[in-house]
Design a protein around this motif. Structure first.
Motif, mmCIF file in Angstrom:
data_model
loop_
_atom_site.group_PDB
_atom_site.id
_atom_site.type_symbol
_atom_site.label_atom_id
_atom_site.label_comp_id
_atom_site.label_asym_id
_atom_site.label_seq_id
_atom_site.Cartn_x
_atom_site.Cartn_y
_atom_site.Cartn_z
ATOM 1 N N VAL A 436 0.837 -1.206 0.000
ATOM 2 C CA VAL A 436 0.000 0.000 0.000
ATOM 3 C C VAL A 436 0.874 1.260 0.000
ATOM 4 C CG1 VAL A 436 -1.667 1.327 1.343
ATOM 5 C CG2 VAL A 436 -1.962 -1.145 1.083
ATOM 6 N N CYS A 437 1.901 1.275 0.827
ATOM 7 C CA CYS A 437 2.767 2.456 0.909
ATOM 8 C C CYS A 437 3.538 2.669 -0.393
ATOM 9 C CB CYS A 437 3.744 2.308 2.073
ATOM 10 S SG CYS A 437 2.983 2.442 3.699
ATOM 11 N N ALA A 438 4.064 1.599 -0.973
ATOM 12 C CA ALA A 438 4.859 1.727 -2.194
ATOM 13 C C ALA A 438 4.014 2.222 -3.364
ATOM 14 C CB ALA A 438 5.517 0.390 -2.531
ATOM 15 N N LEU A 439 2.848 1.624 -3.558
ATOM 16 C CA LEU A 439 1.986 2.047 -4.660
ATOM 17 C C LEU A 439 1.461 3.460 -4.443
ATOM 18 C CD1 LEU A 439 -0.009 -1.243 -5.356
ATOM 19 C CD2 LEU A 439 1.993 -0.342 -6.574
ATOM 20 N N SER A 440 1.175 3.825 -3.202
ATOM 21 C CA SER A 440 0.717 5.186 -2.912
ATOM 22 C C SER A 440 1.826 6.204 -3.160
ATOM 23 C CB SER A 440 0.237 5.279 -1.463
ATOM 24 O OG SER A 440 -0.857 4.413 -1.227
ATOM 25 N N ALA A 441 3.070 5.837 -2.828
ATOM 26 C CA ALA A 441 4.204 6.723 -3.094
ATOM 27 C C ALA A 441 4.353 6.967 -4.595
ATOM 28 C CB ALA A 441 5.481 6.121 -2.525
ATOM 29 N N MET A 442 4.230 5.914 -5.384
ATOM 30 C CA MET A 442 4.313 6.069 -6.832
ATOM 31 C C MET A 442 3.191 6.959 -7.358
ATOM 32 S SD MET A 442 5.854 5.399 -9.658
ATOM 33 C CE MET A 442 6.922 3.971 -9.430
ATOM 34 N N ALA A 443 1.993 6.793 -6.826
ATOM 35 C CA ALA A 443 0.861 7.609 -7.264
ATOM 36 C C ALA A 443 1.084 9.087 -6.936
ATOM 37 C CB ALA A 443 -0.429 7.103 -6.611
ATOM 38 N N CYS A 444 1.587 9.372 -5.723
ATOM 39 C CA CYS A 444 1.868 10.767 -5.352
ATOM 40 C C CYS A 444 2.938 11.370 -6.248
ATOM 41 C CB CYS A 444 2.310 10.839 -3.895
ATOM 42 S SG CYS A 444 0.988 10.643 -2.704
ATOM 43 N N PHE A 445 3.962 10.610 -6.532
ATOM 44 C CA PHE A 445 5.043 11.093 -7.386
ATOM 45 C C PHE A 445 4.513 11.459 -8.769
ATOM 46 C CE2 PHE A 445 8.498 9.708 -10.404
ATOM 47 C CZ PHE A 445 9.282 10.847 -10.253
ATOM 48 N N LEU A 446 3.662 10.609 -9.341
ATOM 49 C CA LEU A 446 3.165 10.852 -10.690
ATOM 50 C C LEU A 446 2.106 11.950 -10.726
ATOM 51 C CD1 LEU A 446 2.890 7.165 -11.989
ATOM 52 C CD2 LEU A 446 4.683 8.832 -12.492
ATOM 53 N N LEU A 447 1.200 11.957 -9.742
ATOM 54 C CA LEU A 447 0.070 12.877 -9.786
ATOM 55 C C LEU A 447 0.412 14.276 -9.289
ATOM 56 C CD1 LEU A 447 -2.784 10.500 -8.547
ATOM 57 C CD2 LEU A 447 -2.231 11.156 -10.898
ATOM 58 N N LEU A 448 1.277 14.378 -8.280
ATOM 59 C CA LEU A 448 1.592 15.677 -7.699
ATOM 60 C C LEU A 448 2.885 16.273 -8.259
ATOM 61 C CD1 LEU A 448 0.625 15.077 -3.943
ATOM 62 C CD2 LEU A 448 -0.727 16.147 -5.763
ATOM 63 N N CYS A 449 3.923 15.471 -8.370
ATOM 64 C CA CYS A 449 5.206 16.002 -8.869
ATOM 65 C C CYS A 449 5.209 16.154 -10.387
ATOM 66 C CB CYS A 449 6.348 15.098 -8.437
ATOM 67 S SG CYS A 449 6.473 14.858 -6.656
ATOM 68 N N ARG A 450 4.477 15.300 -11.083
ATOM 69 C CA ARG A 450 4.371 15.338 -12.536
ATOM 70 C C ARG A 450 5.756 15.503 -13.169
ATOM 71 N NH1 ARG A 450 -0.905 19.407 -12.929
ATOM 72 N NH2 ARG A 450 -2.244 18.143 -11.578
#
Length: 464
Positions: A436-450
């Protein structure tokens, strides 16, 4: 040389020398102007250690600063990891269930998180040195009391105080790095710190296991007290002030809160902060669960657990050095970060499949291999998230460092008790938390940091 969008945007808002402009690692160049305004001579002085007139002296002083900051960043994993082999013993000694004893880890993490929110803004206002020394003194006192705690509740309370005080070393060491370096040089320095601080998780469980052969778990806190005293003396003697008075904030609590609010309003800064924190939570799920998974479920001895933990830490150090020595300057920080998060996610999914019995009874070795891959990939995730976030702020490095550290430790503190939610007989909760933490980290990186966007208003650095 490849460059990240964040560093480019920051140089548009405020000019900061890059490596191509002569910002040397571990030193600052001070030019003596002639009457025509052209530099006639350059004197190299070590950052944070004034009065080093030669390059040789600068290198020595720079190495000294590196070692001191490495010691400060090593103290938290040392405080955690020396204690890990003793967790099963503490449950019996204090007649407390494993979930309660794991709260001693959660309390320390929570203290480190909350303490950074206080110490970070303090260091922006009063400088780095005084808050650091105060925090180290309180850390020593709290650790000494942990050594004589008669109940789990009292141990939890003073572990909380230990974390609150130990936060000073975490947040201020990161702020000092921001005071002295920028861009790729900062990424390299964070990787160097990972090499030094990474020694702590390698040797700490081994030391803890050996201490347990001669004394009980209280002896571990006695050793930590001695380490704290030594580090306090080193800081007092050799770490000079790195934040000049001209760059200090003069406001009070309201000003600090406004600064933090401005940082959090920066979507990209917040994205790197949360992505790094979630990656840290995946790591800490392993830290808090591994003593029980390795020793209780798979029947390994404390010494075997210490050996495996040390091997995993060596993997993290090695990848961190590959990041700093080979990748920085050749591969964009975002690409290295994205690859690291991908590997962490794959390793976590593999661990979930193994621990849930999809492949049958796989034994300790395959699980240990999965944990090794997950831990090693942290060498790409942690230094690059910190660098990308801190590159977006120069005038509030203490507050930015506080937010980064607080987010990491709070999310880690939430993840810690979840790994034991199904008891001590299964490793599935650990793997679920990591996935859960790893996939959520990837999602934040892609969606927020772009990371694919290298220009535009969203990349503007915070300069408040």
């Amino acid at each position: 040389m490849p460059d990240s969008g964040a560093s480019r945007a920051q140089r548009e808002d405020e000019h900061i020398p890059t490596s191509s402009e002569g910002a040397a690692l571990g030193a600052q160049a001070t030019a003596t102007p002639t009457a025509a305004g052209v530099p006639a001579a350059t004197t190299i002085t070590a950052p944070g250690l004034p009065g080093a007139p030669t390059t040789t002296t600068a290198r020595r002083a720079g190495l000294l600063v590196t070692l001191v900051l490495g010691g400060l960043t090593a103290l938290p994993p040392l405080s955690m990891d020396m204690y890990l082999p003793a967790l099963p013993e503490v449950t019996g000694s204090l007649n407390s269930p494993a979930a309660t004893v794991q709260l001693t880890l959660t309390a320390c993490l929570t203290g480190m998180a909350l303490g950074q929110l206080v110490v970070g803004p303090m260091s922006d206002r009063w400088g780095r040195r005084k808050p650091l020394l105060l925090g180290m003194i309180v850390y020593v006192l709290a650790t000494a009391i942990c050594a004589v705690a008669p109940t789990a509740e009292l141990l939890i309370g003073f572990r909380l105080l230990q974390g609150l005080a130990g936060a000073a070393g975490i947040v201020i060491s990161r702020a000092v790095v921001r005071d002295l370096y920028d861009g790729d040089e900062m990424a390299r320095f964070f990787s160097t710190l990972m090499l030094i601080s990474g020694v702590a998780p390698v040797v700490a469980p081994v030391i803890g296991g050996q201490v347990l052969q001669f004394t009980d778990w209280q002896g571990i806190f006695v050793v930590l007290t001695g380490v704290g005293v030594l580090l306090t003396l080193v800081v007092w003697k050799w770490l000079h002030e790195t934040l000049p008075e001209s760059r200090r904030h003069t406001g009070g609590v309201g000003d600090a809160l406004r600064t933090m609010r401005g940082l959090l309003a920066d979507r990209v800064f917040t994205g790197y902060m949360i992505a790094g924190s979630l990656a840290f939570a995946a790591l800490f799920a392993y830290v808090s669960a591994s003593p029980f998974v390795v020793q209780e479920i798979y029947g390994a001895s404390p010494q075997t657990f210490s050996l495996l933990f040390g091997i995993n830490s060596i993997g993290l150090i090695t990848v961190g050095q590959i990041n700093g020595k080979l990748l920085v300057g050749r591969v964009s920080l975002d690409k290295a970060l994205g690859f690291g998060l991908t590997v962490i996610s794959v390793a976590a999914l593999a661990l979930l499949l193994m621990t849930s019995g999809v492949f049958g009874d796989v034994g300790l070795l395959p699980v240990a291999a999965g944990l090794f891959v997950l831990m090693s990939a942290m060498g790409l995730a942690m230094p690059n998230t910190n660098t990308q976030a801190l590159m977006r702020t120069k005038h509030a490095a203490g507050s930015a460092s506080a937010l980064l550290g607080t987010s990491q430790f709070l999310i880690g503190a939430v993840a810690s008790p979840l790994v034991g939610i199904a008891g001590e007989a299964t490793a599935v909760p650990m793997a679920v938390v990591q996935v859960v933490c790893a996939l959520s980290a990837m999602a934040c990186f892609l969606l927020l940091c772009r990371p694919w966007r290298n220009s535009g208003g969203s990349r503007a650095a915070f300069t408040g």
